[in-house]
Design a protein around this motif. Structure first.
Motif, PDB file in Angstrom:
ATOM      1  N   ASP A 130       0.816  -1.218   0.000  1.00 34.61           N
ATOM      2  CA  ASP A 130       0.000   0.000   0.000  1.00 34.61           C
ATOM      3  C   ASP A 130       0.849   1.267   0.000  1.00 34.61           C
ATOM      4  OD1 ASP A 130      -2.411  -1.415   0.019  1.00 34.61           O
ATOM      5  OD2 ASP A 130      -2.340  -1.648   2.194  1.00 34.61           O
ATOM      6  N   GLU A 131       2.177   1.093   0.048  1.00 37.71           N
ATOM      7  CA  GLU A 131       3.093   2.234  -0.023  1.00 37.71           C
ATOM      8  C   GLU A 131       3.628   2.351  -1.455  1.00 37.71           C
ATOM      9  OE1 GLU A 131       3.342   4.236   2.446  1.00 37.71           O
ATOM     10  OE2 GLU A 131       2.305   3.007   3.927  1.00 37.71           O
ATOM     11  N   VAL A 132       4.565   3.271  -1.664  1.00 38.36           N
ATOM     12  CA  VAL A 132       5.040   3.542  -3.024  1.00 38.36           C
ATOM     13  C   VAL A 132       6.028   2.479  -3.513  1.00 38.36           C
ATOM     14  CG1 VAL A 132       4.721   6.028  -2.877  1.00 38.36           C
ATOM     15  CG2 VAL A 132       6.895   5.024  -2.149  1.00 38.36           C
ATOM     16  N   PHE A 133       6.066   2.329  -4.839  1.00 37.20           N
ATOM     17  CA  PHE A 133       7.089   1.527  -5.505  1.00 37.20           C
ATOM     18  C   PHE A 133       7.843   2.476  -6.420  1.00 37.20           C
ATOM     19  CE2 PHE A 133       8.635  -0.815  -9.173  1.00 37.20           C
ATOM     20  CZ  PHE A 133       9.214  -1.954  -8.618  1.00 37.20           C
TER      21      PHE A 133
ATOM     22  N   ALA B 173      10.907   6.983  -1.483  1.00 33.49           N
ATOM     23  CA  ALA B 173      10.511   5.579  -1.330  1.00 33.49           C
ATOM     24  C   ALA B 173      10.418   5.137   0.118  1.00 33.49           C
ATOM     25  CB  ALA B 173      11.502   4.681  -2.071  1.00 33.49           C
ATOM     26  N   SER B 174      10.762   6.015   1.064  1.00 40.01           N
ATOM     27  CA  SER B 174      10.756   5.615   2.466  1.00 40.01           C
ATOM     28  C   SER B 174       9.377   5.099   2.880  1.00 40.01           C
ATOM     29  CB  SER B 174      11.157   6.788   3.358  1.00 40.01           C
ATOM     30  OG  SER B 174      11.538   6.332   4.641  1.00 40.01           O
ATOM     31  N   SER B 175       9.356   3.990   3.563  1.00 37.08           N
ATOM     32  CA  SER B 175       8.169   3.218   3.960  1.00 37.08           C
ATOM     33  C   SER B 175       7.684   2.304   2.839  1.00 37.08           C
ATOM     34  CB  SER B 175       7.000   4.102   4.425  1.00 37.08           C
ATOM     35  OG  SER B 175       7.369   4.867   5.543  1.00 37.08           O
ATOM     36  N   GLY B 176       8.233   2.477   1.642  1.00 38.70           N
ATOM     37  CA  GLY B 176       7.821   1.657   0.507  1.00 38.70           C
ATOM     38  C   GLY B 176       8.948   0.790  -0.010  1.00 38.70           C
ATOM     39  N   THR B 177       8.949   0.572  -1.334  1.00 39.67           N
ATOM     40  CA  THR B 177       9.916  -0.312  -1.981  1.00 39.67           C
ATOM     41  C   THR B 177      10.712   0.465  -3.013  1.00 39.67           C
ATOM     42  OG1 THR B 177       8.433  -2.203  -1.692  1.00 39.67           O
ATOM     43  CG2 THR B 177      10.171  -2.431  -3.334  1.00 39.67           C
ATOM     44  N   LEU B 178      12.029   0.285  -2.990  1.00 43.44           N
ATOM     45  CA  LEU B 178      12.918   0.938  -3.948  1.00 43.44           C
ATOM     46  C   LEU B 178      13.560  -0.133  -4.824  1.00 43.44           C
ATOM     47  CD1 LEU B 178      14.295   3.551  -4.937  1.00 43.44           C
ATOM     48  CD2 LEU B 178      16.100   3.134  -3.253  1.00 43.44           C
ATOM     49  N   PHE B 179      13.366  -0.004  -6.132  1.00 42.99           N
ATOM     50  CA  PHE B 179      13.919  -0.958  -7.088  1.00 42.99           C
ATOM     51  C   PHE B 179      15.061  -0.297  -7.846  1.00 42.99           C
ATOM     52  CE2 PHE B 179      13.481  -2.856 -11.520  1.00 42.99           C
ATOM     53  CZ  PHE B 179      14.272  -3.968 -11.221  1.00 42.99           C
ATOM     54  N   LEU B 180      16.280  -0.796  -7.643  1.00 47.93           N
ATOM     55  CA  LEU B 180      17.457  -0.270  -8.322  1.00 47.93           C
ATOM     56  C   LEU B 180      17.843  -1.226  -9.445  1.00 47.93           C
ATOM     57  CD1 LEU B 180      19.621   0.938  -5.280  1.00 47.93           C
ATOM     58  CD2 LEU B 180      17.976   2.251  -6.649  1.00 47.93           C
ATOM     59  N   ASP B 181      17.511  -0.845 -10.672  1.00 44.21           N
ATOM     60  CA  ASP B 181      17.809  -1.693 -11.828  1.00 44.21           C
ATOM     61  C   ASP B 181      19.216  -1.388 -12.336  1.00 44.21           C
ATOM     62  OD1 ASP B 181      17.433  -3.575 -13.752  1.00 44.21           O
ATOM     63  OD2 ASP B 181      16.040  -2.388 -14.969  1.00 44.21           O
ATOM     64  N   GLU B 182      19.858  -2.412 -12.894  1.00 46.11           N
ATOM     65  CA  GLU B 182      21.208  -2.307 -13.445  1.00 46.11           C
ATOM     66  C   GLU B 182      22.215  -1.821 -12.402  1.00 46.11           C
ATOM     67  OE1 GLU B 182      21.646  -3.806 -15.986  1.00 46.11           O
ATOM     68  OE2 GLU B 182      19.700  -3.810 -16.976  1.00 46.11           O
TER      69      GLU B 182
ATOM     70  N   ILE C 282      20.131   8.983   4.700  1.00 46.69           N
ATOM     71  CA  ILE C 282      20.746   9.718   3.590  1.00 46.69           C
ATOM     72  C   ILE C 282      20.990  11.157   4.013  1.00 46.69           C
ATOM     73  CG2 ILE C 282      19.779   8.279   1.756  1.00 46.69           C
ATOM     74  CD1 ILE C 282      18.227  11.641   2.211  1.00 46.69           C
ATOM     75  N   THR C 283      21.877  11.814   3.315  1.00 39.27           N
ATOM     76  CA  THR C 283      22.118  13.241   3.529  1.00 39.27           C
ATOM     77  C   THR C 283      22.023  13.921   2.173  1.00 39.27           C
ATOM     78  OG1 THR C 283      23.611  12.771   5.380  1.00 39.27           O
ATOM     79  CG2 THR C 283      23.707  14.978   4.412  1.00 39.27           C
ATOM     80  N   ARG C 284      21.103  14.857   2.050  1.00 35.53           N
ATOM     81  CA  ARG C 284      20.953  15.564   0.781  1.00 35.53           C
ATOM     82  C   ARG C 284      22.228  16.324   0.436  1.00 35.53           C
ATOM     83  NH1 ARG C 284      15.355  18.416   2.440  1.00 35.53           N
ATOM     84  NH2 ARG C 284      13.966  16.604   2.386  1.00 35.53           N
ATOM     85  N   VAL C 285      22.483  16.459  -0.861  1.00 34.29           N
ATOM     86  CA  VAL C 285      23.613  17.261  -1.320  1.00 34.29           C
ATOM     87  C   VAL C 285      23.404  18.700  -0.852  1.00 34.29           C
ATOM     88  CG1 VAL C 285      24.865  18.110  -3.336  1.00 34.29           C
ATOM     89  CG2 VAL C 285      23.921  15.793  -3.342  1.00 34.29           C
ATOM     90  N   GLY C 286      24.425  19.277  -0.224  1.00 37.40           N
ATOM     91  CA  GLY C 286      24.325  20.641   0.276  1.00 37.40           C
ATOM     92  C   GLY C 286      23.818  20.727   1.703  1.00 37.40           C
ATOM     93  N   SER C 287      23.605  19.569   2.341  1.00 32.44           N
ATOM     94  CA  SER C 287      23.113  19.547   3.723  1.00 32.44           C
ATOM     95  C   SER C 287      24.054  18.716   4.581  1.00 32.44           C
ATOM     96  CB  SER C 287      21.700  18.952   3.775  1.00 32.44           C
ATOM     97  OG  SER C 287      21.273  18.770   5.114  1.00 32.44           O
TER      98      SER C 287
ATOM     99  N   ILE D 101      15.882   6.679   6.672  1.00 34.61           N
ATOM    100  CA  ILE D 101      15.086   6.084   5.600  1.00 34.61           C
ATOM    101  C   ILE D 101      14.703   4.665   5.978  1.00 34.61           C
ATOM    102  CG2 ILE D 101      15.928   7.478   3.676  1.00 34.61           C
ATOM    103  CD1 ILE D 101      17.684   4.694   3.257  1.00 34.61           C
ATOM    104  N   ASP D 102      13.566   4.239   5.476  1.00 36.30           N
ATOM    105  CA  ASP D 102      13.089   2.875   5.725  1.00 36.30           C
ATOM    106  C   ASP D 102      12.538   2.330   4.411  1.00 36.30           C
ATOM    107  OD1 ASP D 102      11.952   0.508   6.663  1.00 36.30           O
ATOM    108  OD2 ASP D 102      10.121   1.519   7.333  1.00 36.30           O
ATOM    109  N   VAL D 103      13.380   1.639   3.657  1.00 40.27           N
ATOM    110  CA  VAL D 103      12.955   1.107   2.366  1.00 40.27           C
ATOM    111  C   VAL D 103      13.182  -0.397   2.312  1.00 40.27           C
ATOM    112  CG1 VAL D 103      13.443   3.259   1.138  1.00 40.27           C
ATOM    113  CG2 VAL D 103      15.188   1.473   1.232  1.00 40.27           C
ATOM    114  N   ARG D 104      12.346  -1.055   1.531  1.00 41.60           N
ATOM    115  CA  ARG D 104      12.606  -2.452   1.155  1.00 41.60           C
ATOM    116  C   ARG D 104      13.346  -2.379  -0.186  1.00 41.60           C
ATOM    117  NH1 ARG D 104       9.728  -7.352  -0.382  1.00 41.60           N
ATOM    118  NH2 ARG D 104      11.220  -9.022   0.007  1.00 41.60           N
ATOM    119  N   LEU D 105      14.576  -2.883  -0.216  1.00 41.27           N
ATOM    120  CA  LEU D 105      15.429  -2.723  -1.384  1.00 41.27           C
ATOM    121  C   LEU D 105      15.394  -3.971  -2.264  1.00 41.27           C
ATOM    122  CD1 LEU D 105      17.474  -0.777  -2.728  1.00 41.27           C
ATOM    123  CD2 LEU D 105      19.279  -2.057  -1.541  1.00 41.27           C
ATOM    124  N   ILE D 106      15.127  -3.736  -3.556  1.00 40.28           N
ATOM    125  CA  ILE D 106      15.204  -4.795  -4.563  1.00 40.28           C
ATOM    126  C   ILE D 106      16.146  -4.297  -5.657  1.00 40.28           C
ATOM    127  CG2 ILE D 106      13.927  -6.204  -6.217  1.00 40.28           C
ATOM    128  CD1 ILE D 106      11.412  -5.721  -4.562  1.00 40.28           C
TER     129      ILE D 106
END
Length: 458
Positions: free
Chosen positions: A205-208, A247-256, A277-282, A288-293
Motif C-alpha cells: 500500500d506504499e510507493v514503488f 521511497a521511504s516506507s515503501g519499496t525501492l527498485f534499483l535496476d542495473e 541519507i544526507t541531501r547534497v548541500g546539507s 530512511i526505511d525502504v525495502r530494497l530490490i
C-alpha cells in the motif's frame, strides 16, 4: 468581479451568528448553507461535498463543555476523513479549540471575529480541502495504475520448472523485508519480478519507486538518489527529495546496479549500512526505511572476483537471489507467452487474429531469442500489425536469425553415446519432461525414446 469559490456549511445555534455569516460570505463563496444544530449534519453531507464546515463548539444542550462540538467533529470525520472543519468559539474556549485541532479540526475562529481574518481563514480552509481532494484523486489514480501494473504476475507467466522455482521463491520472500537481488539477461522480466515482490509484500500500500541506475550520470547520482538542498549547486533552484527519501516506507527498485562505478558503490553501501541519507548541500542526516530490490544482467559474482563490484555491497543487497532463466532455456513456455501477447495486441490493434499456426510456433521454438521475452513480445506485436489474415503463420515473423545454434549444447566430448544422452536431456528439459513432445522433436517414436532413456539412465 471577484470569482466565488467554495461551498460552506455553517452550524451554530445562534441565529444572529448564522445571519452574520451568511451576509458576510454570500458575496465571496459559491454556496453558504446554515444549520441551527448538529443533528442534520450527516444529511447535509450526503447531499453536498462541502469545502468547509464552520462548526460552533457549544450548543444549547451543553453550553459549557463543548462536548457537542467534539461529538459533531468526530461524526463529520467519520463520514469524510478529508472534511475540513473550522470551529467557531468564544475567547474563553481557546483551550478547547486547541483540543479540537488535535482531534482533527483544521482551524478555529474566535468570536467576535474580524471580517478580514475570518475571510482569510475560510479561503485557506477552502484551498486545503481542494488540495486534499486532488491528493486523494491522485492516490486513487495511482492505485488504479498499480492494480494494472502490479498484478502479481502480469505478463510474467510460465509453466516450466525454472519458472515455478521463481514463483515459489517470490511467494516465500515477498512478505519479508529481505533485500532481493534479481539476476537475468536483458528482457527476462526482472522488473516484473520486482513488482510481483512488491505487490505481495507488507508494503504493497506504499510507493514503488523504480530507478534505472544505468541512465543516471555519475555526476547526478547523489542528487537523484539522495536529493539536494536549494542552492547546493548551480541548477539547484529548489529543494529536491531523492529517490530513497521518496521511497521511504515503501519499496525501492534499483535496476542495473551492476553498472555502478566503484566510488558510487561505496556511497550506496554507506546509505544501506546507516539507513540514512544526507541531501547534497546539507549536513543533516535523514532516516530512511525502504525495502530494497536490485537487479542486474551482469555476472555480478564474477565482477566481485575481478574486483569490479564490492563484495560487501553484494552481501548487503543479495540476502535472497532470484535467477531468471533465459527464454531459450524454457522454450516450452513460448506457446503460452505467444498466445498471451497475441490476445493483448489483437485487442489493442483491433485485429481478428484467432491463433498462431503450429508451423509458426515451431519457428518461434527454433529461434534463440537473444532479447528473451521482451523480444518475443515485440515480435508478436509486429506480426499482429502486419498480418492480414486470421492467424499468424511463419512468414509473419521476421526474426534476425532463423534457428537456434545447436540448442545451446556444451559438449564435453564427441563420443556419440554421450552426445545422444546430452541431446535427449536437453530436449526433455525444453519440453518440460513431456515424452511425446520430446519424441516428436527428436523424430522418434515414444517407444524408441523410452528405450534410449532407459539405456542412458534418464
Amino acid at each position: 468581479m471577484e470569482e466565488k469559490i467554495g461551498k460552506i456549511l455553517a452550524v451554530d445555534d445562534n441565529e444572529d451568528i448564522l445571519f452574520a455569516l451568511k451576509l458576510l460570505l454570500r458575496p465571496h463563496v459559491e454556496v453558504i448553507e446554515i444549520l441551527p444544530g448538529p443533528e442534520r449534519i450527516p444529511e447535509m453531507m450526503e447531499k453536498q461535498d462541502w469545502d468547509v464546515i464552520l462548526l460552533d463548539m457549544n450548543f444549547t444542550k451543553d453550553a459549557i463543555s463543548g462536548q457537542e462540538g467534539f461529538d459533531a467533529l468526530a461524526q463529520i470525520l467519520e463520514i469524510d476523513p478529508n472534511a475540513v472543519v473550522v470551529f467557531i468559539t468564544a475567547y474563553g474556549d481557546a483551550e478547547k479549540a486547541v483540543r479540537a485541532i488535535k482531534m482533527g479540526a483544521t482551524d478555529f475562529i474566535l468570536k467576535p471575529w474580524q471580517n478580514e481574518k475570518i475571510l482569510a481563514t475560510i479561503n485557506s480552509a477552502i484551498s486545503l480541502h481542494r488540495t486534499k481532494i486532488q491528493a486523494e484523486k491522485l492516490r486513487l489514480r495511482q492505485q488504479e495504475i498499480s492494480a494494472v501494473l502490479d498484478q502479481p504476475y502480469t505478463d510474467f507467466i510460465g509453466q516450466s520448472p525454472e519458472m515455478y522455482e521463481v514463483f515459489n521463491t517470490i511467494k516465500k520472500v515477498a512478505a519479508t523485508d529481505a533485500n532481493v537481488l534479481i539476476l537475468g539477461e536483458n528482457g527476462t522480466g526482472k522488473e516484473l519480478v520486482a513488482r510481483a515482490l512488491y505487490r505481495n509484500s507488507l508494503r504493497k500500500d506504499e510507493v514503488f519507486i523504480s530507478v534505472d541506475l544505468g541512465s543516471i550520470p555519475d555526476t547526478l547520482f547523489e542528487s537523484e538518489l539522495f536529493g539536494h538542498e536549494k542552492g547546493a549547486f548551480t541548477d539547484a533552484h529548489k529543494m529536491k527529495q531523492g529517490r530513497f527519501e521518496i521511497a521511504s516506507s515503501g519499496t525501492l527498485f534499483l535496476d542495473e546496479i551492476g553498472n555502478l562505478t566503484y566510488p558510487l558503490q561505496s556511497k550506496l553501501l554507506t546509505v544501506l549500512e546507516r539507513r540514512e541519507i544526507t541531501r547534497v548541500g546539507s549536513t543533516k542526516p535523514i532516516p530512511i526505511d525502504v525495502r530494497l530490490i536490485c537487479a542486474t544482467n551482469n555476472n555480478i559474482h564474477q565482477n566481485v572476483a575481478e574486483g569490479i563490484f564490492r563484495q560487501d555491497l553484494l552481501y548487503r543487497i543479495n540476502t535472497v537471489e532470484i535467477h531468471l532463466p533465459a527464454l531459450r532455456d524454457r522454450t516450452g513456455d513460448i506457446p503460452l507467452l505467444a498466445d498471451h501477447f497475441l490476445k493483448i495486441y489483437s485487442r489493442k490493434y483491433r485485429k481478428p487474429i484467432r491463433n498462431i499456426q503450429s508451423s509458426a510456433i515451431k519457428k518461434l521454438n527454433q529461434y534463440s531469442w537473444p532479447g528473451n521475452v521482451r523480444e518475443l513480445q515485440h515480435a508478436i506485436e509486429r506480426a499482429v500489425i502486419m498480418c492480414e489474415g486470421s492467424s499468424l503463420g511463419p512468414d509473419d515473423f521476421m526474426l534476425s536469425s532463423p534457428v537456434r545454434s545447436s540448442g545451446g549444447l556444451e559438449l564435453d566430448s564427441y563420443n556419440l553415446e554421450d552426445i545422444e544422452k546430452t541431446v535427449i536431456e536437453k530436449v526433455l528439459k525444453t519440453n518440460q519432461g513431456n515424452v511425446t513432445q520430446a519424441a516428436t522433436q527428436l523424430g522418434l517414436t515414444r517407444t524408441s525414446l523410452y528405450r534410449r532413456m532407459e539405456k542412458h539412465g534418464l
